[in-house]
Every structure is written in structure tokens, then in C-alpha cells.
Design an enzyme around this catalytic site. Structure first.
Site, PDB file in Angstrom:
ATOM      1  CE  LYS A   1      -6.279  -1.004   5.382  1.00 11.85           C
ATOM      2  NZ  LYS A   1      -5.278  -0.597   4.700  1.00 11.85           N
TER       3      LYS A   1
ATOM      4  CG  HIS B   1      -3.930   7.975   0.138  1.00 18.49           C
ATOM      5  ND1 HIS B   1      -4.506   6.805   1.150  1.00 18.49           N
ATOM      6  CD2 HIS B   1      -2.480   7.906   1.395  1.00 18.49           C
ATOM      7  CE1 HIS B   1      -5.023   6.380   1.484  1.00 18.49           C
ATOM      8  NE2 HIS B   1      -3.613   6.962   1.832  1.00 18.49           N
TER       9      HIS B   1
ATOM     10  CG  ASP C   1       1.077 -17.046  11.111  1.00 20.13           C
ATOM     11  OD1 ASP C   1      -0.422 -16.239  10.475  1.00 20.13           O
ATOM     12  OD2 ASP C   1       0.367 -18.144  11.552  1.00 20.13           O
TER      13      ASP C   1
ATOM     14  CD  GLU D   1      -2.802   1.373   2.394  1.00 17.66           C
ATOM     15  OE1 GLU D   1      -3.429  -0.030   2.749  1.00 17.66           O
ATOM     16  OE2 GLU D   1      -3.550   2.259   2.991  1.00 17.66           O
TER      17      GLU D   1
HETATM   18  C1  MEV Z   1      -5.863   2.812   4.616  1.00 19.21           C
HETATM   19  O1  MEV Z   1      -5.195   2.225   4.241  1.00 19.21           O
HETATM   20  C2  MEV Z   1      -5.935   3.422   6.288  1.00 19.21           C
HETATM   21  C3  MEV Z   1      -7.112   4.586   7.055  1.00 19.21           C
HETATM   22  O2  MEV Z   1      -7.646   5.156   6.194  1.00 19.21           O
HETATM   23  C4  MEV Z   1      -6.767   4.441   8.847  1.00 19.21           C
HETATM   24  C5  MEV Z   1      -7.342   5.592   9.048  1.00 19.21           C
HETATM   25  O3  MEV Z   1      -8.408   5.804   8.686  1.00 19.21           O
HETATM   26  O4  MEV Z   1      -7.348   5.941  10.572  1.00 19.21           O
HETATM   27  C6  MEV Z   1      -5.802   5.667   6.213  1.00 19.21           C
END
Ligand code: MEV
Length: 436
Positions: A277, A390, A293, A84
Site C-alpha cells: 500500500k 505523520h 488509469d 495523504e
Molecule cells: C501509509 O499510507 C503507508 C505505510 O503504512 C506503508 C508501510 O507501512 O510500509 C506507512
């Protein structure tokens, strides 16, 4: 498509031929592509072929590094395997941000691993307890061949407990076992111990005169648990609020919005999942780079995030007495010996880059990578928004995709400093340049 039998016995070439001829309109091209990703070094390729079954090629992920991490006053460059965009850059930015504010502090709180022998029995619970107490020394004794080496180093089986779960599932009991596996993740060790414990338990039960045939415990399965709430690590950063940004008022506002963002993730599962995430972006990348793992780590951490009955943020943030504090507490079962750690050349390199950490040190580094990632994400979210960073990466990806030359790159990067990046806008601009 036809099903195939005996596939695993095919040679690698036969497997590739079968795949290319049955699923692709251009088998030759398919074979060439698969081959393009092979390593020319036959020994290295064979090593990769043998990590798993039916290998037909290698699947590459970028291996990046995030320098300048200060953890407990020691400087680290952290290896990250991740596809990513922005993740490694975000980690590096967070490292730099905290580097001159005392860095990250991390501590291992506990290191207990868990495994269970799940069994059923219609015997009266008291009878089972009596039997268990009688047989317990034998359970440990008969695992000695497996635990001997681990015990020499200070690890082994810490406890075996009989747990009555019949309130939740009829006739269901467990031998709930806890382990100290030191620098090994311990999956093989734990599973071997559990299978031996189950075997001894079953045999001894068969010889126990007080059990009728019907009362004989029936072992359903023996397996480690990837839920390790007592194998915990904590990572933290803190600084006076006004040091967060050059301007005092901005810093105060930033701290307020940051803490609110974390509070939202505490109470709102929709946000908590994305918040976590982002933490896992950092954690998985280091876990993968160091040959651990990541599925086990993911499963365990998400379960921990829901331990209070509702899925919630793994991080916490406060502003108290003028101090901004941000921390993460997670369960992590990691190894720095065994498994891939001594097999995969890049894993060995990653561990050497981390100055050959033991499992506890690696736990700290991984937790810090998660906290840093979350800090960078929230910092963007409550200030510029996430798309700015991004889109910069997105722009580079599009330029790569269209094989833009140096001149085209420079012109386009300049153009999009003041224009919104979208795939179509970049392509349009590129076409415009190429038609000039
Ligand atoms: C993107 O991979 C992760 C984010 O969405 C985490 C977040 O929103 O805190 C930027």
C-alpha cells in the site's frame, strides 16, 4: 427518497436542483458549495463536465511535486496527485537521500499487453484447433483497419493463441491475444481489436462446414486484461552499507533492520498488504497526475504481488558483499498519448514537467516513485516510527482546520516539538492561547 427516471437528460442545473432539494436540509448552501468548486473559466469547466456523466461539481486533490529525483542520471521533478499527508514529503526525502548515492536506476523489461476473447464450445478440442489454424490469418487480416496506424509505428497484434481451459471450466476456451501498444495504454485499441476478432471468429465458425449447430463456438465476452505480467519495469537503488548513515555502526544496524522488514513483507501477507500500500502511495499519485488509469494499475500490480500463490512484497532488499541493494519489479500498463493525456490541462502540464516522456520512460518514473515511497516508509518504520512525520502533518491540518493565525501557529508548533501531538491536545492548547 424517490427514484428518478430520465435523470441523465436533465441539464446540469436541473441535476443540482434535484440533488440539493432531495438530499439536503439546506439546498441553497449545497448549491453554493458545489458551485464553489466550479471553474470560472467556462471552457475548462465544460471540459471537466464532459469527462464523465452527471457531473455536478469538481472534486479536487492536491497536486504536489517531488523534486530532485535522479533516474538513470537524469534529474526529474515528479508530479503527484494525492490527498495523504507525508507522501510527497517522503518521496522528496527519498529522492534527496539517493540523489548523492548514484540515484535510481530503472529499466523496462517487457511491454506486452493482453486481451482475450472468451468463448465456449462443445466441439472436440482437435476440431477447434483445426478451425482456429484455418481462420487465424483472417482474424489478423480483418483487424487491419484498426491496427494500420499502430503497425506503422511498430506496434499492433503480436500473437493470437487458442487456449483450452476446459480443465478448469467446462467447454471454456480463449483466444489469448497479445499486443504492442507503444505509447498508448491501449485499452481502446485492444478492445476494438478483440471485438473485431470475435466477430470474424463467430462468422467464420458459422460458415465452417465441420461444426454442427451445437458445436458453434459461443463468444461470451471480449476484453483486455489488466493483468500484464509481461509488461514489466524494474527500479533499483544500491550503495555501500556504510554510506547509508553517517555512523558506520548505525548504518549496519539500519541495513539489517531494513532487509528484515522487507523479508517480513515477503512472507507475511498482513504486512505485505500495508508494505505494498505504501508503494502504491507513490505509484497511484504519479499515475493519477499523468492521467493514467490507477484502478487498472492497482488491479494489475496486486495480482502480480500474488503471482506465486501467496500475496507478497513487491520490493526486495539484500546486503551482499558490503552493498545494500533495494529493488522493485512491477507490471505497468501506462500511456503518454491518448485518453486524458491530451485533454486534461494538468495532465499535460505533468507530462511536460516530466520532459514529455514516452510510455517506457513514464513506466520508469512511476516505478521509481513506488520504490522511493517504500524506502521512505521502511526507513521511518525501522528508525523513528511512522507517527513522527505523520503527526507533524496532522498538527498542520488541525491548525488549518481551526484557522490558527501566524502567532498561534508558531507557539503551537514550538510547543509540540517536545509534546505528543493528539487532536485533543492541539485543540486544548489552541483554546488556552485564545483564552489568554
Ligand atoms: C501509509 O499510507 C503507508 C505505510 O503504512 C506503508 C508501510 O507501512 O510500509 C506507512
Amino acid at each position: 427518497m424517490m427514484q428518478i427516471s430520465g435523470f441523465s437528460k436533465f441539464t446540469k442545473e436541473e441535476k443540482i436542483d434535484w440533488l440539493a432539494n432531495n438530499y439536503f436540509s439546506n439546498p441553497q448552501q449545497t448549491k453554493e458549495l458545489l458551485q464553489l468548486y466550479w471553474n470560472e473559466d467556462m471552457k475548462l469547466q465544460k471540459l471537466h463536465d464532459e469527462f464523465t456523466e452527471n457531473t455536478v461539481s469538481n472534486y479536487y486533490l492536491p497536486f504536489g511535486i517531488a523534486p530532485n529525483f535522479v533516474i538513470n542520471n537524469k534529474i526529474y521533478t515528479i508530479p503527484m496527485a494525492i490527498e495523504e499527508s507525508s507522501v510527497v514529503a517522503a518521496a522528496s526525502n527519498a529522492a534527496k537521500f539517493w540523489g548523492n548515492k548514484g540515484g535510481f536506476k530503472a529499466e523496462v523489461i517487457s511491454t506486452e499487453k493482453v486481451g482475450q476473447v472468451h468463448f465456449t464450445s462443445v466441439a472436440n478440442a482437435e476440431k477447434l484447433v483445426r478451425f482456429f489454424n484455418e481462420v487465424k490469418p483472417k482474424l489478423t487480416e480483418e483487424t487491419k483497419a484498426i491496427t494500420k496506424n499502430m503497425e506503422k509505428r511498430g506496434g499492433g497484434i503480436s500473437a493470437i493463441e487458442l487456449r483450452n481451459k476446459t480443465n478448469e471450466l467446462e467447454n471454456y476456451y480463449q483466444l489469448h491475444c497479445t499486443f504492442e501498444t507503444l505509447d498508448a495504454m491501449g485499452a481502446n485499441f485492444i478492445n476494438s481489436c478483440l471485438e473485431q476478432i470475435a466477430e470474424t471468429f463467430t462468422r467464420e465458425a458459422e460458415n465452417y462446414i465441420h461444426f454442427s449447430t451445437e458445436e458453434q463456438p459461443e463468444v461470451i465476452m471480449s476484453i483486455l486484461s489488466n493483468y500484464v505480467p509481461n509488461c514489466l519495469v524494474r527500479a533499483e537503488v544500491s550503495c555501500p552499507i556504510e554510506e547509508l548513515l553517517p555512523n558506520k555502526e548505525d548504518a549496519k544496524k539500519f541495513a539489517y533492520k531494513f532487509v528484515e522488514a522487507v523479508k517480513i513483507a515477503k512472507i507475511e501477507p498482513y504486512r505485505a498488504v500495508t508494505h505494498n500500500k505504501g508503494i502504491m502511495n507513490g505509484i497511484d499519485a504519479v499515475v493519477l497526475a499523468t492521467g493514467n488509469d490507477f484502478r487498472a494499475v492497482e488491479a494489475g500490480i496486486h495480482a502480480y504481488a500474488a503471482k506465486d500463490g501467496k500475496y507478497s512484497s513487491l520490493t526486495n532488499a539484500t546486503t551482499e558483499n558490503g552493498i545494500f541493494k533495494f529493488w522493485l519489479e512491477i507490471p505497468l500498463a501506462l500511456g503518454t498519448v491518448g485518453g486524458l493525456t491530451s485533454l486534461h490541462p494538468l495532465v499535460k502540464l505533468a507530462l511536460e514537467m516530466l520532459q514529455k516522456p514516452n510510455a517506457k520512460e513514464l513506466m520508469k518514473v512511476v516505478a521509481v516513485a513506488g520504490l522511493a515511497q517504500n524506502f521512505a516508509a521502511i526507513k521511518s518504520l525501522v528508525t523513528t516510527g511512522i507517527q513522527q512525520g505523520h503527526m507533524k502533518m496532522h498538527l498542520m491540518n488541525i491548525l488549518n482546520q481551526f484557522e490558527a493565525n501566524k502567532e498561534e501557529r508558531n507557539t503551537i508548533i514550538n510547543h509540540f516539538k517536545t509534546n505528543v501531538v493528539t487532536h485533543s491536545a492541539v485543540v486544548e492548547k489552541l483554546e488556552e492561547l485564545r483564552n489568554e
